[in-house]
Design a protein around this motif. Structure first.
Motif, PDB file in Angstrom:
ATOM      1  N   GLU A  45       0.835  -1.205   0.000  1.00  0.00           N
ATOM      2  CA  GLU A  45       0.000   0.000   0.000  1.00  0.00           C
ATOM      3  C   GLU A  45       0.872   1.259   0.000  1.00  0.00           C
ATOM      4  N   THR A  46       1.997   1.204   0.705  1.00  0.00           N
ATOM      5  CA  THR A  46       2.920   2.340   0.709  1.00  0.00           C
ATOM      6  C   THR A  46       3.452   2.600  -0.690  1.00  0.00           C
ATOM      7  N   LEU A  47       3.870   1.534  -1.371  1.00  0.00           N
ATOM      8  CA  LEU A  47       4.367   1.668  -2.732  1.00  0.00           C
ATOM      9  C   LEU A  47       3.282   2.215  -3.655  1.00  0.00           C
ATOM     10  N   LYS A  48       2.060   1.794  -3.414  1.00  0.00           N
ATOM     11  CA  LYS A  48       0.957   2.155  -4.300  1.00  0.00           C
ATOM     12  C   LYS A  48       0.527   3.611  -4.122  1.00  0.00           C
ATOM     13  N   SER A  49       0.496   4.097  -2.882  1.00  0.00           N
ATOM     14  CA  SER A  49      -0.169   5.379  -2.675  1.00  0.00           C
ATOM     15  C   SER A  49       0.531   6.374  -1.753  1.00  0.00           C
ATOM     16  N   SER A  50       1.701   6.047  -1.216  1.00  0.00           N
ATOM     17  CA  SER A  50       2.365   6.997  -0.323  1.00  0.00           C
ATOM     18  C   SER A  50       2.780   8.255  -1.091  1.00  0.00           C
ATOM     19  N   PRO A  51       2.573   9.441  -0.504  1.00  0.00           N
ATOM     20  CA  PRO A  51       3.012  10.675  -1.172  1.00  0.00           C
ATOM     21  C   PRO A  51       4.528  10.877  -1.120  1.00  0.00           C
ATOM     22  N   SER A  52       5.199  10.071  -0.300  1.00  0.00           N
ATOM     23  CA  SER A  52       6.643  10.224  -0.110  1.00  0.00           C
ATOM     24  C   SER A  52       7.418   9.428  -1.157  1.00  0.00           C
ATOM     25  N   LEU A  53       8.267  10.117  -1.923  1.00  0.00           N
ATOM     26  CA  LEU A  53       9.115   9.449  -2.908  1.00  0.00           C
ATOM     27  C   LEU A  53      10.020   8.427  -2.230  1.00  0.00           C
ATOM     28  N   GLU A  54      10.664   8.831  -1.144  1.00  0.00           N
ATOM     29  CA  GLU A  54      11.566   7.928  -0.431  1.00  0.00           C
ATOM     30  C   GLU A  54      10.807   6.738   0.146  1.00  0.00           C
TER      31      GLU A  54
END
Length: 312
Positions: A45-54
């Motif tokens: 989910e982080t890969l899919k929708s996190s606003p953070s590039l890092e």
């Protein structure tokens, strides 16, 4: 239930099949889907929708280190390897860190799964290969691509229906990335099983068609079949270096790079393509010129002196 065997599991969550009788654990206990670490869904989910590039980049890198969770992570890795538009740098120096991390992770997962053998690998990625995912209707492009990616690990266990489904994607899918994944999977499967289906594409009749996808696939198929020959005949592929379609010429250039033993003949023909004016309307790039450079680099890496001289 045990994910692999669909059998009831004890309260602790372990499979009731003993390791000595488990096709997955006997090769690598860590590949058993029951051994998936916690937090995989959150990483996806982080890969899919996190606003953070890092944050997205880090999630992509971590997912590439967990092969037993490939059935959960690969569709999103495939999707973001193309669709993550965040870049750093300017103009020609732009890089896309998340895309690059996703591609590196897919490569790492493929190496890990290949190292444990067909039986273990196919057991892990089988959920990705549901027949419904191989249809162009009602599916996302990355689900179809992920299904093809997974089928590459089936080896001799691949079925005729699965081969036919990938061939259909090569011929008819309108998404070029899906056809690329399907072709890559077919190339990795045993030639004795796959080549009879591919041979239909190399038939003369296919080269008489006008549809771009069919012509590109025909050149690719011809290359696959000739690679299996002790003395390959690439004359038909060479003919397509002058086809009227830019992507057909591009495919012919890249296909000739698969035959380093014929470099003395093919390198001068490939090198001439620096003059090719075929241009992609949207990106303003020159696909055949770019393919020329890729082909020469590949042949140079294979030891071709002619290719090294052309690059210099």
């Amino acid at each position: 239930q045990c994910y692999t065997h669909r059998l009831p599991s004890p309260r602790l969550g372990y499979c009731i099949i003993t390791p000595s009788k488990c096709s997955v654990a006997v090769v690598s206990r860590t590949l058993c889907p029951r051994a998936i670490p916690e937090g995989i869904a959150e990483k996806v989910e982080t890969l899919k929708s996190s606003p953070s590039l890092e944050g997205r980049k880090e999630a992509a890198e971590e997912l590439g280190k967990i092969p037993q969770a490939a059935h959960l992570s690969v569709p999103t890795l495939v999707q973001k390897s193309r669709e993550d538009d965040t870049f750093v740098g300017k103009y020609d120096d732009r890089t896309y860190p998340v895309r690059e991390a996703c591609l590196a992770s897919l490569e790492g997962l493929a190496k890990a799964l290949t190292s444990v053998g067909e039986g273990a690998a196919s057991a892990v990625v089988k959920p990705l290969t549901d027949p419904s995912k191989l249809s162009a209707e009602g599916t996302e492009w990355y689900d179809r691509a992920a299904a093809c990616w997974a089928l590459a690990f089936f080896g001799k266990a691949i079925t005729k229906e699965q081969i036919d489904a990938m061939i259909a994607l090569v011929e008819k899918d309108e998404d070029l990335d899906v056809t690329r994944y399907a072709r890559a999977a077919l190339e990795q499967l045993p030639p004795s099983i796959v080549h009879p289906a591919i041979a239909a594409f190399a038939a003369e009749a296919k080269f008489e068609e006008s549809e771009e996808r069919v012509l590109v696939a025909a050149v690719w198929a011809l290359g696959c079949l000739q690679q299996a020959q002790a003395e390959p005949d690439v004359s038909k592929i060479i003919e397509n270096l002058d086809d009227g379609n830019t992507l057909v010429r591009r495919e012919a250039v890249l296909t000739l790079a698969k035959f380093p033993q014929l470099a003395a003949t093919t390198v001068p023909l490939i090198d001439k393509k620096y003059l090719d004016n075929g241009q992609d309307f949207f990106s303003q790039a020159y696909p055949v010129r770019e393919a020329r450079l890729v082909a020469l680099q590949k042949l140079a890496e294979a030891g071709s002196e002619e290719a090294k001289e052309a690059l210099e």
